[in-house]
Each structure stands twice: as C-alpha cells, then as structure tokens.
Design a protein around this motif. Structure first.
Motif, PDB file in Angstrom:
ATOM      1  N   ARG A  28       0.840  -1.202   0.000  1.00  0.00           N
ATOM      2  CA  ARG A  28       0.000   0.000   0.000  1.00  0.00           C
ATOM      3  C   ARG A  28       0.872   1.249   0.000  1.00  0.00           C
ATOM      4  O   ARG A  28       1.936   1.273   0.604  1.00  0.00           O
ATOM      5  CB  ARG A  28      -0.907  -0.006   1.229  1.00  0.00           C
ATOM      6  CG  ARG A  28      -1.934  -1.124   1.164  1.00  0.00           C
ATOM      7  CD  ARG A  28      -2.464  -1.508   2.518  1.00  0.00           C
ATOM      8  NE  ARG A  28      -3.550  -0.673   2.976  1.00  0.00           N
ATOM      9  CZ  ARG A  28      -4.248  -0.929   4.079  1.00  0.00           C
ATOM     10  NH1 ARG A  28      -3.988  -1.992   4.816  1.00  0.00           N
ATOM     11  NH2 ARG A  28      -5.202  -0.125   4.456  1.00  0.00           N
ATOM     12  N   GLU A  29       0.412   2.283  -0.702  1.00  0.00           N
ATOM     13  CA  GLU A  29       1.097   3.574  -0.692  1.00  0.00           C
ATOM     14  C   GLU A  29       0.641   4.326   0.558  1.00  0.00           C
ATOM     15  O   GLU A  29      -0.559   4.408   0.831  1.00  0.00           O
ATOM     16  CB  GLU A  29       0.765   4.365  -1.950  1.00  0.00           C
ATOM     17  CG  GLU A  29       1.257   3.688  -3.215  1.00  0.00           C
ATOM     18  CD  GLU A  29       0.857   4.467  -4.436  1.00  0.00           C
ATOM     19  OE1 GLU A  29       1.665   5.307  -4.886  1.00  0.00           O
ATOM     20  OE2 GLU A  29      -0.267   4.238  -4.919  1.00  0.00           O
ATOM     21  N   VAL A  30       1.608   4.906   1.298  1.00  0.00           N
ATOM     22  CA  VAL A  30       1.319   5.428   2.633  1.00  0.00           C
ATOM     23  C   VAL A  30       1.947   6.805   2.847  1.00  0.00           C
ATOM     24  O   VAL A  30       3.053   7.069   2.389  1.00  0.00           O
ATOM     25  CB  VAL A  30       1.862   4.443   3.707  1.00  0.00           C
ATOM     26  CG1 VAL A  30       1.657   4.978   5.116  1.00  0.00           C
ATOM     27  CG2 VAL A  30       1.218   3.072   3.559  1.00  0.00           C
ATOM     28  N   ALA A  31       1.220   7.635   3.587  1.00  0.00           N
ATOM     29  CA  ALA A  31       1.748   8.910   4.070  1.00  0.00           C
ATOM     30  C   ALA A  31       1.657   8.910   5.591  1.00  0.00           C
ATOM     31  O   ALA A  31       0.776   8.263   6.170  1.00  0.00           O
ATOM     32  CB  ALA A  31       0.954  10.084   3.508  1.00  0.00           C
ATOM     33  N   LEU A  50      -0.453  10.115  12.472  1.00  0.00           N
ATOM     34  CA  LEU A  50      -1.608   9.603  11.747  1.00  0.00           C
ATOM     35  C   LEU A  50      -1.059   9.034  10.453  1.00  0.00           C
ATOM     36  O   LEU A  50      -0.322   9.719   9.746  1.00  0.00           O
ATOM     37  CB  LEU A  50      -2.602  10.732  11.448  1.00  0.00           C
ATOM     38  CG  LEU A  50      -3.816  10.404  10.584  1.00  0.00           C
ATOM     39  CD1 LEU A  50      -4.762   9.461  11.328  1.00  0.00           C
ATOM     40  CD2 LEU A  50      -4.554  11.680  10.204  1.00  0.00           C
ATOM     41  N   VAL A  51      -1.359   7.771  10.165  1.00  0.00           N
ATOM     42  CA  VAL A  51      -0.927   7.178   8.899  1.00  0.00           C
ATOM     43  C   VAL A  51      -2.143   7.021   8.001  1.00  0.00           C
ATOM     44  O   VAL A  51      -3.243   6.708   8.475  1.00  0.00           O
ATOM     45  CB  VAL A  51      -0.194   5.828   9.087  1.00  0.00           C
ATOM     46  CG1 VAL A  51       1.066   6.007   9.898  1.00  0.00           C
ATOM     47  CG2 VAL A  51      -1.079   4.778   9.708  1.00  0.00           C
ATOM     48  N   ILE A  52      -1.935   7.290   6.713  1.00  0.00           N
ATOM     49  CA  ILE A  52      -3.018   7.289   5.747  1.00  0.00           C
ATOM     50  C   ILE A  52      -2.552   6.543   4.508  1.00  0.00           C
ATOM     51  O   ILE A  52      -1.426   6.762   4.049  1.00  0.00           O
ATOM     52  CB  ILE A  52      -3.409   8.730   5.340  1.00  0.00           C
ATOM     53  CG1 ILE A  52      -3.628   9.625   6.557  1.00  0.00           C
ATOM     54  CG2 ILE A  52      -4.647   8.725   4.454  1.00  0.00           C
ATOM     55  CD1 ILE A  52      -2.508  10.547   6.872  1.00  0.00           C
ATOM     56  N   ASP A  53      -3.403   5.680   3.946  1.00  0.00           N
ATOM     57  CA  ASP A  53      -3.029   5.045   2.687  1.00  0.00           C
ATOM     58  C   ASP A  53      -3.734   5.754   1.531  1.00  0.00           C
ATOM     59  O   ASP A  53      -4.567   6.640   1.746  1.00  0.00           O
ATOM     60  CB  ASP A  53      -3.275   3.531   2.713  1.00  0.00           C
ATOM     61  CG  ASP A  53      -4.732   3.120   2.586  1.00  0.00           C
ATOM     62  OD1 ASP A  53      -5.615   3.986   2.411  1.00  0.00           O
ATOM     63  OD2 ASP A  53      -4.999   1.902   2.656  1.00  0.00           O
ATOM     64  N   ILE A  54      -3.404   5.364   0.310  1.00  0.00           N
ATOM     65  CA  ILE A  54      -3.924   6.027  -0.884  1.00  0.00           C
ATOM     66  C   ILE A  54      -5.450   5.924  -0.984  1.00  0.00           C
ATOM     67  O   ILE A  54      -6.095   6.767  -1.602  1.00  0.00           O
ATOM     68  CB  ILE A  54      -3.237   5.486  -2.166  1.00  0.00           C
ATOM     69  CG1 ILE A  54      -3.559   6.358  -3.388  1.00  0.00           C
ATOM     70  CG2 ILE A  54      -3.626   4.040  -2.414  1.00  0.00           C
ATOM     71  CD1 ILE A  54      -2.984   7.738  -3.316  1.00  0.00           C
ATOM     72  N   ILE A  79       0.896  11.618  -1.380  1.00  0.00           N
ATOM     73  CA  ILE A  79       1.245  10.288  -1.878  1.00  0.00           C
ATOM     74  C   ILE A  79       1.468  10.343  -3.391  1.00  0.00           C
ATOM     75  O   ILE A  79       2.439   9.798  -3.908  1.00  0.00           O
ATOM     76  CB  ILE A  79       0.168   9.246  -1.506  1.00  0.00           C
ATOM     77  CG1 ILE A  79       0.187   8.992   0.007  1.00  0.00           C
ATOM     78  CG2 ILE A  79       0.374   7.946  -2.275  1.00  0.00           C
ATOM     79  CD1 ILE A  79      -0.980   8.158   0.520  1.00  0.00           C
ATOM     80  N   ALA A  80       0.578  11.027  -4.107  1.00  0.00           N
ATOM     81  CA  ALA A  80       0.678  11.089  -5.571  1.00  0.00           C
ATOM     82  C   ALA A  80       1.927  11.840  -6.036  1.00  0.00           C
ATOM     83  O   ALA A  80       2.613  11.412  -6.954  1.00  0.00           O
ATOM     84  CB  ALA A  80      -0.580  11.735  -6.147  1.00  0.00           C
TER      85      ALA A  80
END
Length: 115
Positions: A28-31, A50-54, A79-80
């Motif tokens: 998964r792409e993650v920020a 806080l972690v967030i995926d695409i 992310i993009a």
C-alpha cells in the motif's frame, strides 16, 4: 464482560508507525502525518502520528474532527506527488469560545510520503 470491553482489534493496539510499516509491506502507498508543534489548546501532543493510505484508510490521530479530515484529504496529494507538506491549523481564542471551546490553539503537522 470487562475483557470484551478492553479488547481492541489488533490494528488499534499497534503504534501508527507499525501500522504504516505493515501497510507498506502489503504494497500500500502510505503517508505519515506528525504533529511537530502545538500552541495553546491542542488535543494531541507533539510527536503524535496519523498514517493514511492512498485509499483514505487511516490509523492514529493528530487532532480530531475536521483537522484530521483535512490531513487525510491532503495525504492523497502527498502520496501522488511525493512532495511533503507542512500544514497549520488553528483557532483564535475569540472564535474558540463561540464554537464551545475553552481556549484557542494551533497545531503544525508535517505530512510526508513514506516507502
């Protein structure tokens, strides 16, 4: 009964950075958003993540309410593009009182793509 109440899902018990690592291992792409500065009233301390995926899935907390919604929204762009962002959120003492808060505050959040 008390054991059921205190039990959380496995993901809720993990540190957000451990969740980010697992998500990245899953492809998964993650920020990751990190509180780097607070002033006045702030719901989460410096160092909160806080972690967030695409797809907009998230774990952890940097604040609450509309602030977290804004951070999650900005994460898709980070992310993009791969470009980190510094985000600032705040409310003046006068405004805070009108919306039912005891005092104002400000937080600064650093948002970056990881992996």
């Amino acid at each position: 009964m008390s054991s059921q109440v205190s039990q959380q899902s496995g993901e809720d018990q993990l540190d957000p950075l451990a969740v980010a690592e697992r998500w990245m291992l899953d492809g998964r792409e993650v920020a990751v958003a990190t509180v780097i500065e607070t002033w006045g009233s702030a719901p989460r301390p410096v160092g909160s993540h806080l972690v967030i995926d695409i797809d907009g899935n998230f774990s952890g907390s940097v604040s609450g309410g509309c602030v977290e919604g804004a951070v999650i929204s900005e994460a898709a762009d980070v992310i993009a593009s791969g470009e980190p962002k510094m985000l600032e959120f705040g409310v003046a003492d006068e405004t805070a009182w009108r919306v039912g808060l005891s005092c104002g505050g400000k937080i600064q959040v650093y948002l970056e793509r990881v992996g």
